[in-house]
Design an enzyme around this catalytic site. Structure first.
Site, PDB file in Angstrom:
ATOM      1  N   ASP A   3       0.842  -1.199   0.000  1.00  0.00           N
ATOM      2  CA  ASP A   3       0.000   0.000   0.000  1.00  0.00           C
ATOM      3  C   ASP A   3       0.873   1.243   0.000  1.00  0.00           C
ATOM      4  O   ASP A   3       2.032   1.202   0.440  1.00  0.00           O
ATOM      5  CB  ASP A   3      -0.881   0.036   1.249  1.00  0.00           C
ATOM      6  CG  ASP A   3      -2.170  -0.740   1.045  1.00  0.00           C
ATOM      7  OD1 ASP A   3      -2.518  -0.977  -0.116  1.00  0.00           O
ATOM      8  OD2 ASP A   3      -2.803  -1.111   2.037  1.00  0.00           O
TER       9      ASP A   3
ATOM     10  N   ASP B  78      -9.274  -5.551   2.387  1.00  0.00           N
ATOM     11  CA  ASP B  78      -7.961  -6.148   2.100  1.00  0.00           C
ATOM     12  C   ASP B  78      -7.836  -7.552   2.684  1.00  0.00           C
ATOM     13  O   ASP B  78      -6.866  -8.263   2.390  1.00  0.00           O
ATOM     14  CB  ASP B  78      -6.832  -5.279   2.681  1.00  0.00           C
ATOM     15  CG  ASP B  78      -6.674  -3.970   1.934  1.00  0.00           C
ATOM     16  OD1 ASP B  78      -6.927  -3.959   0.715  1.00  0.00           O
ATOM     17  OD2 ASP B  78      -6.309  -2.963   2.564  1.00  0.00           O
TER      18      ASP B  78
END
Length: 917
Positions: A334, A632
């Protein structure tokens, strides 16, 4: 809805004096509802019981709380509530003491067999030779057993303490509550009945309670009810259970039960424990312990690495993740919070046709636009602004929300804007939609208005108009649209995350059922948010590349912003950037052709991340994934190693991950990879050492016994070699700290052999040397050393034993470096290794010089000691020679490197092509 008023506690009233005691019954008089009733209400989902108490507001009043201001929250108030309603903790199994580990160690099958042998040896020896002479063999075996039992028990006890400390750290979950009208962050263990708790997407519901207010609150109750269908929580279904997860939306909850007085607590009471004490890997290692000694080294290595990684801000939730991370070939990372600081601020904005830069001045805009902006920022948000006692403002919410709220506060007051609007419906931000909307009506009962904010291209694509420099609403024609897209690109090129704010007025008779309208919007503003790159990220990325680990940046930002930040981090070099919508159109074959050049994915969704992980694994790559959101979770679970963010991460993400990065820092992820490699290599070191010891001892004793009928190593000596030294060596090699050289090696990947050709080379060289020298001593030692006297055989066997032990002592140094010539590098970085080598030498000296009858040894003179130590020392020379021969062979006969090899060999200059040989 109306908000409850705060009711003062008894001690605030001068006419009453309350004595607080754990056994005091006067405490009940302060609260007008009993915990048993609250438990029955939540457990039975009884709306009738709730109505009898006056609904959520009535329950709050009876609990001396308020849905507006919360509880008072001082020490006396918290203690009083814990005395009557309990604390938010669960009954745990009693701590297993040292003596329990000692008792467990005594049940080892090998030790039981040895104990039986010791008893028989003692019985036979005493009956044939008398007590004084016949007790030594049996007593020696017994003494060895005692040492092994205590060493094993101490090791297991230390591991249990480490795992318990890590488990406590894992359970430190923080949530937001309202206390004394202030929003505060507290640990879930500090929650009490009467607390008003904020819930948002990804949070764990930390106690039983009832719904106060919120929007689109969806709860995953599968962990409690087994139902996979998520539950929508509202005024009609207001009950929330501890242990469940917030899947979407946000809201406020009034706590009605904590700890063992919750449904989760009742389940724990029935089970009799809080959770599994051992991970699956630990259980497997425990079973394997009956067959070999290896699990001790593995467990020691993993436990030591877990403790050291905790210091480095990485909480390991699954033991196997330590080693797996060392094999990683890809890190799918990320951007926000991992590569960046996650401390966002609005630094640029486009409002009324002008671009404003944050330099201490506030944008000068018309009154109408200002009010629109304030309403959009302060109402269309899941964040909050709270004023402390000293007048300082505290901002709550995601970093993006906080940045916008600070920008809004610079334009106007939060308190004067938010109460003027009544929220009809709210659609929380979603990583798929990438936007958030709210439908509001002004407090005066005027028209409805829809506010939207989100990814600039997406929200701008929903707009049909914009506000120009004169403050007028003008059509968003091609020219105007191109102008605004140019603004977005300009902001993106400066590494800014861009958000678009838009609205739409609706008639007062608009029916609010169905989704909030998101077409034909009016663009109010475009803001550019700066999230600075974390210090050290670029260096950490370079370390990954040097280690052969590819880094892919996955972000929800647009292509220009993503590319700009990736270049700044050193991730984007000459590779490709792809956007999520384009990525989704690629077939598996096309994607696998593009992956080797792929470095950045912009506008990615959680499903994109999940698919990318599966494709990489299909290509035999070992994949580590970072994530922080609830969406996620599938990718974190699917990855070989899931890395959740400890600060920005939701509880759902953390539960799905193998490792929690406590500081959300990419550099910490690189440290985890380094520790993972260290774990793998440390176990290899021990296996190499143990195989060398066992092969040499077995062949030496077996061949000598077959040829001469006399084994040079006695039972006690073999016990010392195989049990004591193996245990100590495991501890010494398992605690080798990682060094930076580990990140100069290629990744281990999936297909690498655990016992490599380098390890076999080292093992064969040492076994050949030790057997050759010790065989010469055994067969020709009397003549070579000119030993005389009736006890020469005892002296010779002692010298063989001593030589063998010192071969292993120096071979421990060899095992520290399986490829490099200098085996003494970083020796003093590991004080445990130095200490264990010292202990081994000391015990060996005592065995030889002072415990002759027990250890079957004869005291040696100084010359004999020097000879045996020198024999051991030559193990270092043999190791160096084997490594040099291997290097020369590789340079001369490797056909893939001929051109480089010949040049380098002639000039004695090592080349990068074979530096790692």
């Amino acid at each position: 809805m109306s908000w409850g008023a705060y009711v003062p506690l008894a001690e605030e009233m001068p006419s009453q004096v309350v004595v607080v005691s754990a056994h005091s019954k006067t405490v009940e008089d302060e609260y007008e509802v009993e915990s048993v009733l609250l438990e029955a209400m939540v457990a039975g989902h009884s709306l009738s019981l709730m109505d009898q108490q006056g609904g959520v507001e009535g329950i709050a009043l009876k609990l001396r709380s308020s849905i507006d201001t919360g509880i008072r929250g001082d020490k006396a108030d918290l203690q009083r509530r814990r005395c009557l309603f309990g604390s938010n903790t669960y009954t745990e199994k009693p701590v297993k003491g040292f003596w329990s580990f000692l008792w467990d160690a005594m049940h080892d099958l090998m030790l039981i067999i040895l104990a039986a042998c010791a008893f028989m040896s003692l019985a036979v020896g005493v009956s044939t030779e008398g007590w004084e002479e016949g007790c030594y063999d049996g007593a020696g075996i017994g003494f060895s057993i005692i040492i092994v039992v205590f060493v094993t028990a101490i090791s297991d006890y230390q591991q249990s303490l480490q795992f318990r400390a890590l488990d406590k750290e894992k359970k430190k979950i923080y949530i937001h509550v309202i206390r004394e009208s202030q929003r505060r962050k507290v640990c879930i263990n500090d929650l009490v009945v009467g607390d008003v708790v904020y819930l948002s997407t990804g949070d764990q519901v930390a106690a039983d309670g009832v719904f106060i207010s919120g929007h689109s609150l969806i709860i995953d109750e599968s962990s409690m009810t087994g139902e996979s269908e998520p539950q929508h929580i509202n005024e009609q279904k207001p009950f929330l259970l501890s242990g469940t997860k917030v899947q979407d939306g946000f809201g406020l909850m009034l706590v009605t039960g904590v700890g063992m007085n919750t449904e989760w607590g009742h389940s724990m009471a029935v089970l009799g424990k809080e959770g599994d004490d051992e991970t699956p890997l630990q259980q497997k290692l425990s079973r394997l312990a009956l067959l070999i000694g290896l699990p001790l080294a593995v467990t020691l290595t993993l436990a030591y690495a877990m403790r050291r990684m905790m210091v480095q801000k990485a909480l390991v939730r699954k033991l196997s993740a330590c080693e797996t991370m060392g094999s990683a070939t890809y890190i799918c990372c990320d951007k926000t919070g991992t590569l960046t600081t996650n401390q966002m601020t609005v630094v640029k904005s486009w409002i009324e046709g002008a671009i404003w830069q944050s330099n201490g001045t506030t944008p000068l805009v018309s009154f109408m636009v200002k009010q629109l902006l304030l309403e959009s920022i302060f109402v269309n948000t899941a964040g909050d602004v709270s004023e402390g006692k000293n007048g300082e403002l505290a901002f709550f919410g995601t970093p993006t929300e906080t940045a916008l709220l600070k920008f809004g506060v610079a334009l106007g007051e939060f308190k004067s804007t938010r109460p003027k609007t009544n929220i009809i419906k709210l659609e929380p931000f979603n990583s798929v939609k990438k936007k958030m909307g709210v439908l509001v009506r002004s407090s005066s009962g005027g028209n409805l208005r829809a506010h939207w904010k989100g990814a600039s291209e997406i929200v701008l694509g929903c707009c049909a108009s914009a506000i120009d420099a004169a403050g007028s609403i003008v059509p968003l024609d091609d020219s105007k649209y191109s102008e605004l897209m140019g603004v977005i690109k300009r902001f993106s090129d400066d590494s800014l995350r861009t958000l678009c704010l838009a609205f739409k007025d609706l008639p007062s008779n608009y029916v609010s059922e169905g989704p909030i309208p998101d077409k034909a919007l009016v663009c109010v503003a475009i803001v550019g948010i700066k999230d600075p790159i974390r210090p050290g990220v670029k260096d950490a990325v370079q370390v990954c590349y040097a280690a052969g680990i590819r880094v892919l940046m996955l972000t929800g930002d647009n292509l220009n912003t993503a590319a700009s930040i990736a270049r700044e981090c050193g991730i984007l070099t000459d590779g490709d950037v792809v956007e999520g919508p384009e990525f989704r159109k690629l077939s598996s074959e096309e994607l696998r052709r593009r992956i080797p050049r792929l470095q950045v994915m912009a506008r990615s969704s959680p499903s994109d991340k999940h698919r990318l992980v599966m494709e990489l694994q299909a290509m035999e790559e070992v994949v580590a994934v970072t994530g922080d959101g609830t969406n996620d979770a599938p990718a974190l679970h699917e990855a070989d190693v899931g890395l959740a963010m400890g600060i920005a991460g939701t509880e759902v993400a953390k539960e799905s991950a193998d490792i929690v990065i406590l500081d959300d820092n990419f550099a910490t992820i690189v440290n985890v990879a380094k520790f993972g490699r260290s774990v793998y290599i440390n176990i290899q070191k021990f296996v190499q050492f143990q195989l060398t010891v066992n092969l040499a001892a077995l062949v030496l004793n077996f061949v000598a016994a077959c040829i001469t009928g006399h084994a040079p190593l006695s039972t006690i000596q073999l016990l010392w070699i195989n049990l004591i030294m193996d245990t100590l060596a495991a501890l010494a090699l398992a605690t080798e700290p990682p060094n930076d050289d580990l990140m100069k090696l290629p990744p281990l990947g999936r297909k690498g052999n655990f016992i490599t050709k380098y390890m076999w080379r080292n093992i064969y060289a040492q076994v050949f040397y030790q057997l050759t020298v010790l065989a010469i001593l055994h067969y020709r030692g009397k003549d070579i050393l000119q030993l005389k006297g009736p006890k020469y055989m005892e002296v010779l066997d002692t010298m063989i034993f001593n030589s063998f032990v010192f071969c292993q002592v120096f071979n421990e140094f060899n095992a520290r470096e399986m490829k490099k010539l200098n085996v003494f590098r970083h020796t003093f970085n590991n004080w445990i290794f130095v200490m264990i080598v010292g202990i081994t030498i000391t015990v060996q000296f005592v065995l030889v010089q002072f415990l002759g009858k027990i250890a079957n040894t004869a005291a040696l003179d100084l010359q004999q000691w020097a000879i045996t130590v020198l024999i051991g020392f030559f193990s270092l020379v043999v190791d160096m020679a084997a490594k040099l021969i291997n290097r020369i062979y590789a340079r001369l006969f490797d056909p893939k490197r001929d051109s480089l090899i010949i040049t380098s060999f002639l000039h004695h200059i090592p080349t990068g092509a074979y530096q790692q040989v």
